[in-house]
Design an enzyme around this catalytic site. Structure first.
Site, mmCIF file in Angstrom:
data_model
loop_
_atom_site.group_PDB
_atom_site.id
_atom_site.type_symbol
_atom_site.label_atom_id
_atom_site.label_comp_id
_atom_site.label_asym_id
_atom_site.label_seq_id
_atom_site.Cartn_x
_atom_site.Cartn_y
_atom_site.Cartn_z
ATOM 1 N N GLU A 43 -9.809 6.000 2.990
ATOM 2 C CA GLU A 43 -10.744 4.852 3.456
ATOM 3 C C GLU A 43 -9.933 3.690 3.581
ATOM 4 O O GLU A 43 -8.753 3.664 3.062
ATOM 5 C CB GLU A 43 -11.739 4.305 2.139
ATOM 6 C CG GLU A 43 -11.171 3.321 1.086
ATOM 7 C CD GLU A 43 -10.249 3.956 0.449
ATOM 8 O OE1 GLU A 43 -10.180 5.386 0.237
ATOM 9 O OE2 GLU A 43 -9.321 3.349 -0.413
ATOM 10 N N LYS A 47 0.844 -1.120 -0.078
ATOM 11 C CA LYS A 47 0.006 0.034 0.039
ATOM 12 C C LYS A 47 0.795 1.170 0.057
ATOM 13 O O LYS A 47 0.494 2.182 -0.632
ATOM 14 C CB LYS A 47 -0.777 0.007 1.109
ATOM 15 C CG LYS A 47 -1.731 -0.980 1.246
ATOM 16 C CD LYS A 47 -3.051 -0.863 0.168
ATOM 17 C CE LYS A 47 -4.078 -1.951 0.237
ATOM 18 N NZ LYS A 47 -5.165 -1.918 -0.823
ATOM 19 N N SER A 65 1.809 -9.364 -0.819
ATOM 20 C CA SER A 65 1.253 -8.181 -0.896
ATOM 21 C C SER A 65 1.594 -7.504 0.372
ATOM 22 O O SER A 65 1.671 -6.172 0.753
ATOM 23 C CB SER A 65 -0.079 -8.010 -1.190
ATOM 24 O OG SER A 65 -0.807 -9.013 -0.406
HETATM 25 C C1 LIG Z 1 -1.614 -7.123 2.439
HETATM 26 C C2 LIG Z 1 -2.788 -6.577 1.523
HETATM 27 N N1 LIG Z 1 -2.931 -7.106 0.620
HETATM 28 C C3 LIG Z 1 -3.899 -7.230 -0.364
HETATM 29 C C4 LIG Z 1 -4.899 -6.096 -0.157
HETATM 30 C C5 LIG Z 1 -6.072 -6.070 -0.945
HETATM 31 O O1 LIG Z 1 -5.980 -4.763 -1.761
HETATM 32 P P1 LIG Z 1 -5.742 -4.637 -3.364
HETATM 33 O O2 LIG Z 1 -6.378 -5.709 -3.961
HETATM 34 O O3 LIG Z 1 -6.025 -3.236 -3.898
HETATM 35 O O4 LIG Z 1 -4.293 -4.962 -3.425
HETATM 36 C C6 LIG Z 1 -4.600 -5.407 1.298
HETATM 37 C C7 LIG Z 1 -5.818 -4.438 1.574
HETATM 38 O O5 LIG Z 1 -5.964 -3.751 2.663
HETATM 39 C C8 LIG Z 1 -3.622 -5.612 1.904
HETATM 40 O O6 LIG Z 1 -3.767 -5.118 3.138
#
Ligand SMILES: Cc1ncc(COP(=O)(O)O)c(C=O)c1O
Lengths: 393, 256
Positions: free
Chosen positions: A107, A85, A374
């Site tokens: 948000e 993020k 992620s």
């Molecule tokens: C660690 C992590 N992965 C994935 C996501 C999902 O978001 P996005 O699909 O935008 O990557 C989030 C959202 O809060 C997250 O914190």
């Protein structure tokens, strides 16, 4: 992109007229500001020294053995604040600063985007207001506190499903009341044009680095890239550099919740239809009368009934495959990866690993698969502890 | 489209129940409302404030599978009975979901004059306008105090219904003064074309209505009425007298 701000039949600007000037100003400012030397040099320096980029691409040996092909982990969990993020919030906060905005609103679902926003606001000395659904404040209490510690004002949202969807609605309302001085810092590839493009561009560094690192390690391209999908920012971030490389499978993993036929899931791409929410057209979970259906996922970050317009388009084009993992599979995958690699992934990310596990048996030994890690799982300890019985080995 | 010195109440269909919302709407018509805006409840009404959102939520809690068709069928007899223009106000997703051809054909069949779509910009409206035109319906066009003059000209030039002039930036809700810059926006609009102008968002008192009608053709009252209706509970007679009194009060008629 066909029409301005559209990805095939998706995207666009479905917003109240009140927001038009603000969205238009952003649309005009964005391409100009990102071209400037000062923006680019600030961005580069912060990504390197503050976020800690480039994030490693790590060959996961034990995981590779377990799956039966080479598995590489793109370590976004090692970024400052623990998730992808921050790539986006660093970019957008610089944009806001160059646009002369004084107040930042955001948000958040899992709280990762809220934390990443509160972090960059502290860094820039800007006022920060974060909207978060009440249910998420409870299940992500640690992140809620982190935001406060960072000096952000956290506003719990108590209507609707009390999750990300309602937090987003509330942030848009705030923006309408304060368009003059306020910058809305969206956390995923959703919202009205130009947001899906802006967020994707700032997250595209994940894919750019991965491609270069993969070349250096193997001399070629990966066979497949796997990412979990909430709104779709980590997925678009890692996919973007590979979209034109037709040999690379792009695999998006949605939250299957209690199962795709249970009605309790967040599988917008698989179970939704074209709909309009929060400013853009995309796949959307809806009832038969067109009301937005409540999403469900054990991971707050995937608990959203919509999905980015570009992912909706890539699905329809047949360029991207869509898989899903249930709550249970994600919990099991979290433990699986923790014990095989000593890396505790976020519950969102665990969905991507659950999909990797599902690929076992259909992969070839010569395949090279990248999983986008992620985020890290620290924020999920309470949820994991509460479900310990389900995952106990 | 003719709107002159019009009081235009907004109420949500289905709040507190479909039948009682029709009682409320009919009471408004009987008491002298000139045009009615009927809100179709939506789970995520981004452009509405807390009062109207709560009203949408009450309506959906009462009738979770309420459809746009149900709303059109419900209000259609009132169109016939009172001959006053009735508009649906609804989020664009509800139209997108049923398809704009079906939607506008049903409006035509039910005698509903047109649609007010608060999250639809002119730039995204081609498909909707096409079907509105084919069925002889109208789409209201929004202008706000922050709409640049060049854009006002574009919006007005293509308008075939009425201009919904937002009284203040932000979301619907009760406010205590009417922005004076509205008068000058009205002049900008009229310089392009003579199209009816209705002012809404934050109009709540007889004084607001009087001052708005000095320079505009219609005054839209939403949140204030929705809040009063909520106070009336579920008694048919209480709803009738509350709504009737509220409309007469807004029209500046002395209470009975
Ligand atoms: C660690 C992590 N992965 C994935 C996501 C999902 O978001 P996005 O699909 O935008 O990557 C989030 C959202 O809060 C997250 O914190």
């Amino acid at each position: 992109m066909s029409k301005k701000g559209h990805f095939g039949g998706y995207g666009g600007q479905f917003i109240p007229e009140t927001l038009y000037p603000a969205v238009r100003a952003l649309e005009e400012a964005y391409p100009k500001i990102i071209k400037t030397k000062s923006f680019q040099s600030e961005l580069k320096a912060l990504l390197k020294d503050y976020v800690g980029r480039p994030s490693p691409l790590y060959k996961a040996t034990r995981l590779s053995e377990a799956v039966g092909c080479s598995v590489y982990l793109k370590r976004e969990d090692l970024n400052h604040t623990g998730a992808h993020k921050i790539n986006n919030t660093i970019g957008q906060i610089l944009l806001a600063k160059h646009m002369g905005k004084k107040r930042i609103i955001a948000e958040t679902g899992a709280g990762q985007h809220g934390v990443a926003t509160a972090t960059v606001c502290a860094l820039m000395g800007l006022k920060c207001v974060v909207y978060m659904g009440e249910e998420d404040v409870n299940r992500q209490a640690l992140n809620a506190y982190r935001m406060k510690l960072l000096g952000a004002e956290l506003i719990p949202v108590s209507h609707g499903s009390k999750t990300l969807k309602d937090a987003t609605t509330e942030a848009i309302r705030d923006w309408m009341l304060n368009v003059d001085d306020t910058y809305y810092l969206i956390g995923s590839v959703v919202g009205p044009h130009p947001y899906p493009t802006i967020v994707r561009d700032f997250q595209a560094i994940i894919g750019k680095e991965s491609k270069r690192q993969m070349r250096a390690m193997t001399g070629g391209l990966p066979t497949a890239v796997i990412a979990c999908v909430g709104g779709g920012s980590n997925a678009m971030g890692i996919f973007h550099s590979f979209v034109k490389e037709k040999s690379v499978r792009l695999i998006a993993v949605e939250a299957g919740g209690e199962g795709l036929s249970s009605g309790h899931h967040s599988a917008s791409l698989q179970k939704g239809q074209s709909g309009i929410l929060h400013g853009a057209k995309s796949y959307l979970l809806q009832t038969k009368t067109g009301q937005v259906q409540l999403a469900h996922s054990i991971s707050a970050g995937l608990d959203y009934p919509g999905v980015g317009p570009e992912l909706s388009f890539l699905k329809d084009e047949g360029r991207m495959e869509v898989m899903s993992a249930t709550d249970k599979q994600a919990l099991a995958a979290c433990q699986w990866v923790s014990r095989l690699e000593g890396i505790i992934p976020a519950l969102e990310t665990s969905h991507a690993f659950a999909a990797l596990k599902q690929l076992k048996g259909s992969v070839k030994k010569s395949d090279h698969i990248i999983v986008n890690v992620s985020g890290r799982g620290d924020k999920d300890m309470e949820t994991l502890m509460a479900h310990d019985k389900d995952t106990a080995s | 489209m003719k709107i002159t010195k019009a009081l235009m109440p907004f109420l949500t269909y289905g709040d507190p129940t479909p039948a009682l919302s029709l009682v409320a709407i009919e009471a408004c018509l009987k008491a002298g409302a000139d045009v009615i805006e009927v809100g179709v409840p939506f789970s995520d009404p981004v452009a509405d404030g807390p009062t109207i959102q709560a009203s949408h939520q009450r309506a959906l809690a009462e009738t979770p599978d309420l459809s746009v068709q149900d709303v059109i069928k419900g209000i259609s007899p009132l169109v016939t009975k009172y001959g006053k223009p009735i508009f649906l106000m609804l989020s664009v997703n509800l139209i997108n979901h049923m398809g704009s051809e079906v939607f506008f054909k049903q409006l035509e069949k039910g005698g509903v004059s047109g649609a007010i779509i608060p999250d639809l910009l002119m730039e995204e409206s081609a498909e909707y306008r096409k079907w509105a035109k084919k069925t002889g319906r109208v789409i209201a066009d929004f202008i706000t105090p922050v709409t640049p003059p060049t854009r006002i000209q574009k919006i007005v030039a293509q308008s075939n219904g009425f201009i919904y002039l937002i009284a203040s930036t932000g979301i619907t809700g009760v406010r205590d003064r009417v922005d004076q810059s509205l008068k000058s926006i009205t002049k900008t609009i009229r310089a392009v074309k003579n199209v009816p102008i209705a002012v809404g968002f934050g109009i709540s008192t007889p004084e607001h209505v009087t001052s708005v009608l000095e320079f505009a053709d219609g005054a839209i009252v939403g949140s204030a009425l929705v809040a009063q209706l909520a106070q009336a509970g579920r008694s048919k007679s209480a709803i009738q007298s509350t709504m009737s009194q509220a409309i007469k009060n807004l029209k500046g008629l002395s209470p009975e």
